[in-house]
Structure formats: C-alpha cells, structure tokens
Design a protein around this motif. Sequence first.
Motif, short mmCIF file in Angstrom:
data_model
loop_
_atom_site.label_atom_id
_atom_site.label_comp_id
_atom_site.label_asym_id
_atom_site.label_seq_id
_atom_site.Cartn_x
_atom_site.Cartn_y
_atom_site.Cartn_z
N PRO A 68 0.80 -1.22 0.00
CA PRO A 68 0.00 0.00 0.00
C PRO A 68 0.84 1.29 0.00
N GLN A 69 2.08 1.22 0.48
CA GLN A 69 2.92 2.42 0.51
C GLN A 69 3.50 2.75 -0.85
N THR A 70 3.96 1.70 -1.55
CA THR A 70 4.64 1.94 -2.83
C THR A 70 3.78 1.60 -4.04
N GLY A 71 2.71 0.82 -3.83
CA GLY A 71 1.88 0.39 -4.94
C GLY A 71 2.50 -0.77 -5.72
N GLU A 72 3.64 -1.25 -5.26
CA GLU A 72 4.36 -2.32 -5.93
C GLU A 72 3.62 -3.65 -5.75
N SER A 73 3.52 -4.42 -6.83
CA SER A 73 2.87 -5.73 -6.80
C SER A 73 3.82 -6.74 -6.15
N MET A 74 3.25 -7.62 -5.31
CA MET A 74 4.08 -8.61 -4.62
C MET A 74 3.27 -9.86 -4.37
N THR A 75 3.96 -10.96 -4.02
CA THR A 75 3.29 -12.21 -3.70
C THR A 75 3.22 -12.35 -2.18
N ILE A 76 2.02 -12.58 -1.68
CA ILE A 76 1.83 -12.85 -0.25
C ILE A 76 1.96 -14.35 -0.06
N THR A 77 2.87 -14.77 0.80
CA THR A 77 3.18 -16.19 0.95
C THR A 77 2.02 -16.95 1.58
N LYS A 78 2.03 -18.27 1.39
CA LYS A 78 1.00 -19.10 2.01
C LYS A 78 1.24 -19.10 3.51
#
Length: 98
Positions: A68-78
């Motif tokens: 939410p701070q950078t808007g960068e897409s990332m994978t949330i781990t299981k």
Amino acid sequence: MMKKNVTRKELATSVNEKLGFSHRNASEIVDTVFSTLKNTLISGESIKLVQFGSFNVREKSPRRGRNPQTGESMTITKRQMINFRPSKQLRERLNEPE
C-alpha cells in the motif's frame, strides 16, 4: 459502550474465587489450559469446546497483493490462520435483545 479485554490475571482470579485454588495454582491452571490450546493448534489439530465453539487451523494459499505504501505488486506467501466458529448457544446468547 466501553469494551474491555480480559487478562490472564483476571481469569486466574476468577478460578481462585470460584474454585478456591490459591492464586499461584489458579495461575498455573490458566497457563496450562492456554499452553495446551496453543500446542494443539500449532500441531494442526482442531479444538472443540462444547457450548463455546471450535478453533480450526486453516491454510491460506499464496496470492498476489500490493504494497500500500509503494503500490508495488508482490506475492503474499502461504500461511496458516486460526478460525473460530462460535457454538449455536453462544451465538444465540450474543444476539439476545437487551
């Protein structure tokens, strides 16, 4: 309405008053119950407390998210989550009109 958290100390005091155990023994009882609950959930087992509810360990799959701070897409781990489902009696008592 002001909401308040119940602490371990308050639970131990309640055990002391209602069952007559010493404060030290009441604290050990409360700690033992929580330790057993924690270890059972960590091992992946479910806990069912009659007339209260059940705790289940749920697996969450990895998913795409966004920082939410950078808007960068990332994978949330299981990960594993604890799910609580109240019993029918508890739900009915919570939803009684005042």
